[in-house]
Design an enzyme around this catalytic site. Sequence first.
Site, short mmCIF file in Angstrom:
data_model
loop_
_atom_site.label_atom_id
_atom_site.label_comp_id
_atom_site.label_asym_id
_atom_site.label_seq_id
_atom_site.Cartn_x
_atom_site.Cartn_y
_atom_site.Cartn_z
N ASP A 263 -55.34 44.10 40.98
CA ASP A 263 -56.36 45.14 40.57
C ASP A 263 -55.61 45.91 39.27
O ASP A 263 -54.36 45.89 39.04
CB ASP A 263 -56.01 46.34 41.61
N HIS B 208 -60.25 47.73 31.97
CA HIS B 208 -60.01 48.36 33.01
C HIS B 208 -59.18 47.29 34.04
O HIS B 208 -58.71 47.84 35.14
CB HIS B 208 -61.20 48.81 33.45
P1 ADQ Z 1 -62.46 50.11 40.68
O1 ADQ Z 1 -62.22 48.65 41.02
O2 ADQ Z 1 -63.56 50.80 41.26
O3 ADQ Z 1 -62.06 50.43 39.24
P2 ADQ Z 1 -60.41 52.08 41.70
O4 ADQ Z 1 -59.30 52.30 40.49
O5 ADQ Z 1 -59.60 52.08 43.04
O6 ADQ Z 1 -61.17 50.61 41.93
O7 ADQ Z 1 -61.44 53.15 41.65
C1 ADQ Z 1 -62.52 53.43 42.80
C2 ADQ Z 1 -62.67 54.84 42.55
O8 ADQ Z 1 -63.93 55.10 43.46
C3 ADQ Z 1 -61.77 55.96 43.08
O9 ADQ Z 1 -61.86 57.14 42.27
C4 ADQ Z 1 -62.49 56.26 44.50
O10 ADQ Z 1 -61.88 57.83 44.92
C5 ADQ Z 1 -63.74 56.11 44.54
N1 ADQ Z 1 -64.27 55.89 45.70
C6 ADQ Z 1 -64.09 54.63 46.13
N2 ADQ Z 1 -64.67 54.80 47.60
C7 ADQ Z 1 -65.51 56.00 47.48
C8 ADQ Z 1 -66.25 56.69 48.41
N3 ADQ Z 1 -66.61 56.21 49.54
N4 ADQ Z 1 -66.73 57.81 48.07
C9 ADQ Z 1 -66.44 58.33 46.96
N5 ADQ Z 1 -65.65 57.88 45.95
C10 ADQ Z 1 -65.08 56.66 46.15
C11 ADQ Z 1 -61.84 49.70 38.05
C12 ADQ Z 1 -60.56 48.79 38.27
C13 ADQ Z 1 -59.26 49.41 38.66
C14 ADQ Z 1 -59.08 50.54 37.69
C15 ADQ Z 1 -60.45 51.49 37.59
C16 ADQ Z 1 -60.11 52.67 36.40
O11 ADQ Z 1 -60.99 47.80 39.20
O12 ADQ Z 1 -58.30 48.58 38.66
O13 ADQ Z 1 -57.98 51.43 38.40
O14 ADQ Z 1 -61.47 50.60 37.16
O15 ADQ Z 1 -59.56 51.79 35.21
#
Ligand code: ADQ
Length: 516
Positions: free
Chosen positions: A364, A156
């Site tokens: 990312d 990921h």
């Molecule tokens: P993350 O590093 O966690 O994921 P991201 O892809 O942005 O990063 O996903 C974060 C998730 O958490 C999003 O769905 C977002 O809506 C949710 N989120 C964040 N803050 C929140 C809050 N306060 N309340 C509710 N929900 C919240 C890792 C990798 C990424 C990759 C994903 C999926 O680092 O690059 O995109 O996995 O493969």
Amino acid sequence: MRRLIVVSNRVGPLKDGGKAGGLAVGLGDALRSRGGIWFGWSGEKSAKGTFGEMKVEDHGKVRLATIDLTPEDVEEFYAGYANRTLWPLLHYRLDLAEFDQRFENAYRRVNERMAARLMPQLKPDDMVWVHDYHYILLGERLRESGFSGPMAYFLHVPFPSPEIMTALPNSNSIIRALTAYNVIGFQTDTDRRNFARYVVEELGGSEGENDELFAYGRSFRASTFPIGIDTESFADFAVSDEAKEHEAQLKVLLRDRQQIIGVDRLDYSKGIPERFRGFERLLEDYPENRGRVSLMQVAPLSRSDLEAYSELRSELEELAGHINGAYSALDWVPIRIMTRGFTRRALAGIYRASRVGLVTPLRDGMNLVAKEYVAAQDPDDPGVLVLSRFAGAVKELPEALIVNPYDTAALARALQQALNMPLEERKRRWQAMFERLKTQTAQTWCHDILSALEERADKGPARSTVPTASGRPPNALTPKRPKEPVVAKVPGTPPAQPQRPAERRGALSSLRSLFL
Ligand code: ADQ
């Protein structure tokens, strides 16, 4: 249809009570249609201090199976090797990566134990899908225990260039373990290329056609499968009552002002200080925005026991304090930080109330927030996405305003452009991104990886089929240029499970945000 066995750091939720992200929804759908097991850590420390028993919860054809880790494993495997060694290294942060033999031992120990616990649950014709950097070694351990069914692995997070990867002590023996999988998925072509280079330059492997790689007598496919969100559902969330309530509350607060939104786990890879500096520069260089535009940063705490994370929190509080101190007015505060979580519907409403979605990671894998922001917009009055060039999502969202988050002045210019973008241009950019996100979803991502795996399964076990002059498959057991000895066993790790005959395995019980 083969049963699907998913392994990831954390499991579920299977049901969408408004909490499941696109990933959980995509995997949940695949598991429900095939039947299977989702296996991972419970998030708990085992009370007895020993590796826990498997706890199961059945939901129709799907079993959620979890295990408690020992306090030592949580410290050395999860907080240690996974999050103090691999996470920074994979995000190009050699300056933050800690290399400690205890952490590596724990990583090998936990991967081995998890494989040993999973093995009795497997049927010979199951397909296994392992997720992320916590369990790179798990597939190899399953192979050693006699599992010969198809296995996929998806990373990921980014896969950096071999120049960075090789800083990891014993990197060859860690990366070599990936060759046990039949299909290896990456978020972007850059990650895939970096991995292929590693296989060729460090493991002495070779590249074939159609994403095929060969090493150690094995052939496997390494491809790009960019992860998506459940786009249509997220767009629906944005018009749900809960979303509207949040949107309305924010509009009352904002009055005729505009809001920039940032949503990220509080993590140094997300470029939050750089974002704050860009916003400060906006207020400096374009003073008409003072009192008129605010930045709301939603940043739930993660891994807060680790020093790098608590330092980041202090840095952000200091930066925001400094900016707010310098620019606040009686009725306006430039930056608000909230560390609480929101439901997916509430989040969709917050995105929709924000004129600009500001996503500035320094590195990312994908970044789902960028996709969610687009999905949540009002088609008649969409906001503008400002997106870092270092997010995997940039490949699918080129109509965003693309920025280099290290370039503070350019970030401020992009924000100014976004805040002043005419409606027609906003609509045009948004439409192009939304259409793409509708066709590349969490569900299509799951489907593409599982189809690739089915295809490989039809070809039989992961053995190299490419003939060489000697008649042996390339690199069969003896790689061309091994740059370091392959570590076979780390002292202190428990012995591998004895090989289990396939028939006996089959006769054994057939019943038997995730990723962070
Ligand atoms: P993350 O590093 O966690 O994921 P991201 O892809 O942005 O990063 O996903 C974060 C998730 O958490 C999003 O769905 C977002 O809506 C949710 N989120 C964040 N803050 C929140 C809050 N306060 N309340 C509710 N929900 C919240 C890792 C990798 C990424 C990759 C994903 C999926 O680092 O690059 O995109 O996995 O493969």
